[in-house]
Every structure is written in C-alpha cells, then in structure tokens.
Design a protein around this motif. Structure first.
Motif, PDB file in Angstrom:
ATOM      1  N   TYR A 215      -9.900  45.305 -17.385  1.00 51.17           N
ATOM      2  CA  TYR A 215     -10.557  46.018 -18.480  1.00 51.17           C
ATOM      3  C   TYR A 215      -9.905  47.370 -18.776  1.00 51.17           C
ATOM      4  O   TYR A 215      -9.091  47.889 -18.020  1.00 51.17           O
ATOM      5  N   GLU A 216     -10.250  47.897 -19.951  1.00 49.07           N
ATOM      6  CA  GLU A 216      -9.911  49.247 -20.399  1.00 49.07           C
ATOM      7  C   GLU A 216      -8.415  49.525 -20.356  1.00 49.07           C
ATOM      8  O   GLU A 216      -7.935  50.368 -19.602  1.00 49.07           O
ATOM      9  N   SER A 217      -7.697  48.820 -21.233  1.00 47.80           N
ATOM     10  CA  SER A 217      -6.268  49.061 -21.377  1.00 47.80           C
ATOM     11  C   SER A 217      -5.914  49.151 -22.851  1.00 47.80           C
ATOM     12  O   SER A 217      -6.387  48.350 -23.656  1.00 47.80           O
ATOM     13  N   SER A 218      -5.056  50.088 -23.208  1.00 45.91           N
ATOM     14  CA  SER A 218      -4.571  50.191 -24.584  1.00 45.91           C
ATOM     15  C   SER A 218      -3.273  49.417 -24.770  1.00 45.91           C
ATOM     16  O   SER A 218      -2.693  49.438 -25.854  1.00 45.91           O
ATOM     17  N   SER A 219      -2.822  48.732 -23.724  1.00 45.33           N
ATOM     18  CA  SER A 219      -1.614  47.913 -23.836  1.00 45.33           C
ATOM     19  C   SER A 219      -1.925  46.425 -23.719  1.00 45.33           C
ATOM     20  O   SER A 219      -1.033  45.599 -23.862  1.00 45.33           O
ATOM     21  N   GLY A 220      -3.158  46.060 -23.470  1.00 48.45           N
ATOM     22  CA  GLY A 220      -3.550  44.656 -23.408  1.00 48.45           C
ATOM     23  C   GLY A 220      -3.823  44.191 -21.995  1.00 48.45           C
ATOM     24  O   GLY A 220      -3.496  44.856 -21.006  1.00 48.45           O
ATOM     25  N   GLY A 221      -4.417  42.999 -21.888  1.00 43.54           N
ATOM     26  CA  GLY A 221      -4.840  42.486 -20.591  1.00 43.54           C
ATOM     27  C   GLY A 221      -3.760  41.751 -19.833  1.00 43.54           C
ATOM     28  O   GLY A 221      -3.375  42.156 -18.732  1.00 43.54           O
ATOM     29  N   ALA A 222      -3.238  40.632 -20.382  1.00 39.99           N
ATOM     30  CA  ALA A 222      -2.269  39.804 -19.658  1.00 39.99           C
ATOM     31  C   ALA A 222      -1.239  39.249 -20.628  1.00 39.99           C
ATOM     32  O   ALA A 222      -1.576  38.808 -21.727  1.00 39.99           O
ATOM     33  N   ASN A 240      -9.559  45.250 -23.583  1.00 36.98           N
ATOM     34  CA  ASN A 240      -8.106  45.341 -23.512  1.00 36.98           C
ATOM     35  C   ASN A 240      -7.570  45.193 -24.933  1.00 36.98           C
ATOM     36  O   ASN A 240      -7.725  44.144 -25.558  1.00 36.98           O
ATOM     37  N   VAL A 241      -6.982  46.235 -25.454  1.00 38.61           N
ATOM     38  CA  VAL A 241      -6.527  46.221 -26.848  1.00 38.61           C
ATOM     39  C   VAL A 241      -5.006  46.441 -26.896  1.00 38.61           C
ATOM     40  O   VAL A 241      -4.445  47.078 -26.006  1.00 38.61           O
ATOM     41  N   PRO A 242      -4.328  45.896 -27.891  1.00 37.90           N
ATOM     42  CA  PRO A 242      -4.910  45.143 -29.008  1.00 37.90           C
ATOM     43  C   PRO A 242      -5.254  43.686 -28.676  1.00 37.90           C
ATOM     44  O   PRO A 242      -6.001  43.063 -29.405  1.00 37.90           O
ATOM     45  N   ARG A 243      -4.718  43.135 -27.571  1.00 40.00           N
ATOM     46  CA  ARG A 243      -4.947  41.718 -27.264  1.00 40.00           C
ATOM     47  C   ARG A 243      -5.289  41.563 -25.791  1.00 40.00           C
ATOM     48  O   ARG A 243      -4.633  42.131 -24.924  1.00 40.00           O
ATOM     49  N   GLN A 244      -6.301  40.762 -25.521  1.00 36.80           N
ATOM     50  CA  GLN A 244      -6.715  40.564 -24.131  1.00 36.80           C
ATOM     51  C   GLN A 244      -5.699  39.704 -23.370  1.00 36.80           C
ATOM     52  O   GLN A 244      -5.308  40.046 -22.261  1.00 36.80           O
ATOM     53  N   VAL A 245      -5.268  38.594 -23.972  1.00 38.95           N
ATOM     54  CA  VAL A 245      -4.254  37.730 -23.361  1.00 38.95           C
ATOM     55  C   VAL A 245      -3.258  37.325 -24.435  1.00 38.95           C
ATOM     56  O   VAL A 245      -3.655  36.886 -25.523  1.00 38.95           O
ATOM     57  N   VAL A 246      -1.955  37.435 -24.110  1.00 35.01           N
ATOM     58  CA  VAL A 246      -0.877  37.007 -25.000  1.00 35.01           C
ATOM     59  C   VAL A 246      -0.051  35.954 -24.272  1.00 35.01           C
ATOM     60  O   VAL A 246       0.383  36.178 -23.138  1.00 35.01           O
ATOM     61  N   VAL A 247       0.159  34.816 -24.920  1.00 36.33           N
ATOM     62  CA  VAL A 247       0.934  33.726 -24.326  1.00 36.33           C
ATOM     63  C   VAL A 247       2.141  33.484 -25.223  1.00 36.33           C
ATOM     64  O   VAL A 247       1.999  33.019 -26.349  1.00 36.33           O
ATOM     65  N   GLY A 250       4.790  30.628 -22.277  1.00 35.51           N
ATOM     66  CA  GLY A 250       4.263  30.174 -21.000  1.00 35.51           C
ATOM     67  C   GLY A 250       2.976  29.402 -21.179  1.00 35.51           C
ATOM     68  O   GLY A 250       2.636  28.913 -22.252  1.00 35.51           O
ATOM     69  N   GLU A 251       2.224  29.279 -20.079  1.00 34.55           N
ATOM     70  CA  GLU A 251       0.966  28.537 -20.082  1.00 34.55           C
ATOM     71  C   GLU A 251      -0.106  29.350 -19.381  1.00 34.55           C
ATOM     72  O   GLU A 251       0.136  29.933 -18.319  1.00 34.55           O
ATOM     73  N   THR A 252      -1.283  29.382 -19.970  1.00 35.54           N
ATOM     74  CA  THR A 252      -2.413  30.030 -19.300  1.00 35.54           C
ATOM     75  C   THR A 252      -3.607  29.089 -19.307  1.00 35.54           C
ATOM     76  O   THR A 252      -3.853  28.375 -20.275  1.00 35.54           O
ATOM     77  N   VAL A 266      -7.348  35.952 -27.514  1.00 37.00           N
ATOM     78  CA  VAL A 266      -6.176  35.233 -27.015  1.00 37.00           C
ATOM     79  C   VAL A 266      -5.197  35.058 -28.174  1.00 37.00           C
ATOM     80  O   VAL A 266      -5.591  34.589 -29.246  1.00 37.00           O
ATOM     81  N   ASP A 267      -3.931  35.394 -27.946  1.00 36.98           N
ATOM     82  CA  ASP A 267      -2.889  35.278 -28.962  1.00 36.98           C
ATOM     83  C   ASP A 267      -1.762  34.411 -28.403  1.00 36.98           C
ATOM     84  O   ASP A 267      -1.167  34.748 -27.368  1.00 36.98           O
TER      85      ASP A 267
END
Length: 591
Positions: A215-222, A240-247, A250-252, A266-267
């Motif tokens: 939580y609480e990130s200006s660069s995103g979660g994962a 987590n902004v702007p995106r919580q998870v970016v794939v 890869g695979e999540t 999720v992006d």
C-alpha cells in the motif's frame, strides 16, 4: 567446545574478533564486548558470535565474509558505516537480533553457495538491503530507506520472508530477477515512491506473496515483466498509484485478494497474462482492469464501484470472465474495442451509470448464461462492425434499450429473455445496416416495441415469443428482416408495423392486438400464413383512398370555379351601379 571473550580491557587476551577466530575451533562461542570493531573479518570455522549487549552497542565497521562451508551464528551485532556488511560466500549464516546500517553496497549478500537464516533483524540506509543469489530465509525483520532495492533475489536464488516490514525505500521493495524463486508471507510493503514499483518481477523468476499488505506508493504496487510469474494470494493492495499491478509480458495470478482505492487496479499489455480468482476490485478512480494486447482470466470475482469502467479491452486483447459480478461504474462496465475478444459466462452486469456492455471497433464476444439489469444507458451495445453470440441471457429493467445493434454489426441471440425497459425505447434496436439472428427467445412487458429494425437493418427472428408491448411488438422501418414461426400476442396497437419495409413474415401467430399488421409507405414484404392478404388489402385500401382523394380534388376544383364565376359576375354588377350613380349626380348638378 570453549567460550572466547573479546574485550578491550587491558589484560584481555583477545582484543579483536580476528584474534579470537584464529584461536577458535568449530563449535566454539565468541562473546564480544560492546564497542566498535574496525576490522575486516573472514570466518572459515563453524562458530557462534554473540554481542554482549544490544546490537547497537556492538558494532563492526568493516566487511565480514563467511567461507569454506562454515556454519556461523551471529547474535546482537551491528554492521555499520562501511563499504559492505555481511557476505555469505560459501557456508551458512544464522543471524538473530542484528542490525545493518549505512552500508554502501549491501547489508547482506548471499552468494550462490551461501545460505542465510535471518530473524529479528533491521536493515536500513544502505545500498541494497538483502541481496540473495543463494538461499535465504528472513522472519520478523524490518528493511527501510535503502537507496537500491530493499531485497533483491537474483540468479538461481531461493528466498522466503515472513512477518516482516519493508517500507520507505528509494527503489523497489523486492526485486525478483533471473531464475529466482521466492515466497513472501504475512508482510507489509509500503511507502516506496521512486520510478520503480514496490514489487518488480523480471526474467524467468517466480514469486508468491500470501497474506501481505501492499500500500501507499506513488510508483505503483507490482510490475511483472519478461517471462516472470507473480502470485498474490489473500493480499490487499491499497492506494498504489497510478496502477496497483502492471503486467508487461509476464504472468500474474491473483487469488482471494482485495484491490482498492487507487487509480487503475490491473493493467495488462505486451502479451502479458493475468488470472483473477475470488478477488475484489473496488473504488478506483480510473478503470479497474485495463487490457491491451494481453490476456485476462477472471473467475468468481467482484469488480465494483469505479469512477470509469470495470474492464476495458483494446488492441486485440482477450478476456474470459466467468461467475463474476460487475456493478456500480460510471462508464461502460465492460468495454471491448479495437478487435478485442471477450468470453463472458455465468456473470452479471448491473447498476451501472452508463452502458452495461459495450462492443465496438470490430470487437467480438461470446456471452452465455449472464444477466444484465438496471444500467442507466443501453444495457448491451454492439457497434462499428462488431459481433456477439448471446446465449441464455436475461436483460431486464433497463433505462434505455436492452440490446442496441448499430453500424454494420451483428448479433446471434439464442434462448434469451428481454423485459421491462424504458417506455421510450424498444427492447432491442437494430439499426444502420446491422443484422440480428434471434431464435427461441422471449420479449415481453415493455411499453415500446419489442424489437425495432431501422435504416436498412436485417436479420432473422425464428421461434420467438413477443407479448405485452403497447407499441408495435415488431417495428420494421426501411428494413427487410425475416420473421419466421413466431408467436406475437397480447399487445397494444399492432403485432407488426411495416413502414417502407421488405423481408418476409412466415407462418407467425397473432392474437390480442388492435391490428395484427399495420402498414405504411411502400412495402414489398412477403407474408405467408396468417395475415397473408395484409399487403393486398393494404394495396386495395390505398387504391380506394387515392381514388377518393382524386374525386375530392375534382369536386373542389368545380366548386372553386363556380365561386370564381359568381365573384366575377358580382364585380361586373358593382361597376354598372357605380356608373349609374355618377350619371345621376351629374344631372342633379346641372339643375
């Protein structure tokens, strides 16, 4: 086994750690008095190092290396203010209640032949906090304020972390790279605001997080890159902004997790893949899930209350959504465009402020056993050369039309039900060169038409039932569909209205209307069965009307001519009278 005491006292035999190591044997214990020891230490024996006091009072200001397959335990010691801390090159290190502070390169480095067991440790203000290429396990630790990654797992490294906090770093919290394998459980990861997201997975790495808070990130979660795989199980990602998870490639896999209060949940792009199972996404300011040139699989999940869309698919993306709910979005709840494809099964889309399901720009969909209801604009929209197969769906209680097919698009509808839509909109609207094939379906209980064809639309309605529409149950305007073996009953003004229409009406059953077929304009519809004479009767009635209009026109012309003649005669008499009066006035004037 003996105990060796390192102290700076005047008569001490061992004033340095190195001196104690020279005299130690495997299994010995070296106890170290408080103080600062500025000596590089290489340990090639299996010994126990114990600081006598709190770790911040026993400080080693030089690198320490473990070699020669030594098995070393270290307790209550700090490593600080030097180039690097502890390096496990070839051996095993068990550290308890230790600290690593302001080390330029790394706090702890575990090489390929090294093995680390870390408990109740603090690593802070260093380059990399924990760098694992070998094997490492960390429990009840705190890592914060590193300049580089707080934890980096690379090579063929194997890493397990539990019950720890990783926070406020200047790069990634954990960086999974190359062929590493990692498991992180019951940890909190927060407060990273660099160009790197809190978790970064690359190469062929595999990492699994369970019961973690991110939580609480200006660069995103994962961030998931390359051929890597990241699993989130029973995790919470918040703000987590702007995106919580970016794939990206890869695979999540996301299971039993909660994503809330961010911009995008999720992006997915660059052929990346994400699988969500029993997961909730809620309260994002942008789209909850966005897929462009990637794949999404959603099972038993809830996607709700977003400021934009629930799921957006673009750029040839593919999604399979099953046994899930989408509701409470301000924009189309499921938006599919740019030749993207979606399979939607056993799901519900409802309570939306916009379209429920929007298919456009040559997109395609396979929808089965789903419900669409209480969306404030059209519930399903198929537009711009898109196609959809709709089987066993229920569409009801909408504020506009249930299904709107527009601009050279097509829908196959089988065994489906439409009812209770707004009084101003047909339940199904097919327009602008679009087509529909609908079989074994029911449309009922709505004021406006059940289905309207307009602007050169076409299609086939076969073995369908229409009832309870006050306006024409089937309204055909400037279009040419085929209506075959349908039951149309208990309506209002008419069963079918034809206006400048073509097509075919074959063997349909009509009952309970003011008129079965109402016709207007030039129609060339072929009607077989009941009401087969409707067009002939319409033509005869039209001919009679034209004759009456013609006769009426001739009578009006004769009446107008007679009136004009009478008016002319009246004007002539008026002129004669005026002339006589003038002559009389002249005669009287002479007298």
């Amino acid at each position: 086994m003996k105990t060796i005491h390192v102290t700076r006292k005047l008569l001490s035999k061992y004033k340095t750690i190195e001196e104690a190591l020279l005299d130690a044997s495997d299994g010995d214990t070296i106890k170290i008095d408080p103080g600062t020891y500025q000596e590089s230490v290489t340990i090639a024996k299996s010994v126990h190092l114990v600081g006598l006091g709190e770790p911040e009072t026993v400080i080693i200001q030089a690198p320490m290396d473990i070699i020669n397959k030594a098995s070393v335990s270290i307790k209550n010691i700090s490593f600080a203010e030097c180039e690097k801390g502890l390096t496990v090159k070839n051996g095993y290190a068990q550290l308890t209640h230790c600290q690593f502070t302001r080390l330029k390169k790394w706090g702890i480095h575990v090489l390929e032949d090294g093995h680390l067991d870390l408990t109740d440790a603090t690593i802070r203000h260093s380059g990399i906090g924990l760098f694992v290429v070998g094997r490492a396990r960390a429990e009840y630790c705190a890592l914060y304020s590193q300049r580089g990654s707080q934890v980096c797992v690379s090579g063929n490294g194997r890493f397990v972390m539990k019950h720890s906090h990783i926070y406020q770093g200047k790069s990634a919290a954990i960086y999974f790279d190359q062929n590493s394998r990692s498991f992180v459980e019951n940890c909190q990861i927060y407060g990273h605001h660099s160009e790197n997201m809190q978790l970064k997975s690359t190469g062929n790495s595999e990492a699994a997080l369970k019961d973690c808070l991110i939580y609480e990130s200006s660069s995103g979660g994962a961030l998931v890159l390359g051929e890597s795989k990241l699993t989130l199980n029973s995790c919470t990602l918040t703000n987590n902004v702007p995106r919580q998870v970016v794939v990206l490639g890869g695979e999540t896999i996301i299971q039993n997790s909660l994503f809330e209060t961010g911009q995008i949940g999720v992006d997915i792009n660059d052929n990346g893949t994400a699988q969500l199972e029993a997961t909730i996404l809620t309260s994002h300011e942008d789209d909850h899930i966005r897929v462009g040139d990637g794949a999404l699989y959603v099972y038993r999940s809830t996607i709700k209350f977003g400021q934009k869309s629930g799921v957006v698919l673009t750029k040839n993306a593919y999604a399979h959504i099953e046994s899930s709910d989408l509701f409470g979005h301000m924009m189309p709840q499921l938006a599919v465009s740019e030749q993207a494809r979606v399979s939607l099964k056993h799901s519900a889309i409802f309570y939306g402020k916009h379209y429920g399901f929007w298919l456009t720009e040559q997109a395609s969909a396979d929808v089965g056993h789903c419900r669409f209801y209480e969306n404030e604009l059209n519930q399903l929209v198929i537009a711009d050369k898109s196609e959809a197969d709709l089987e066993d769906i229920q569409v009801f209680d909408g504020a506009q039309s249930g299904l709107y097919i527009h601009d050279h698009s097509h829908a196959n509808v089988v065994n489906s039900t439409f009812y209770h839509h707004n009084d101003l909109y047909p339940q199904i609207y097919v327009s602008s060169h679009s087509t529909i094939t609908m079989k074994e379906s029911k449309l009922y209980d709505s004021y406006e038409s059940g289905i309207r064809f307009d602007m050169e639309a076409s299609g086939l309605l076969e073995h369908c039932q229409f009832s309870g529409h006050y306006e024409a149950q089937i309204d055909i305007q400037h279009s040419a569909p085929t209506i075959r073996e349908c039951v149309i009953e208990n309506g209002g003004t008419c069963a079918i209205r034809l206006l400048h229409a073509g097509g075919f009406i074959e063997n349909c059953t009509f009952s309970g209307h003011e008129h079965n077929i109402a016709i207007g304009g030039e129609c060339d519809t072929d009607i077989i069965g009941q009401e087969a004479d409707a067009l002939r009767q319409y033509a005869e009635a039209l001919s009679v009307t034209e004759e009456m209009e013609a006769q009426l026109s001739q009578a009006e012309m004769r009446a107008a001519l007679e009136k004009a003649q009478k008016d002319a005669e009246r004007e002539e008499r008026t002129v004669e009278i005026v002339g006589l009066v003038e002559e009389l006035e002249e005669q009287l004037g002479k007298k």
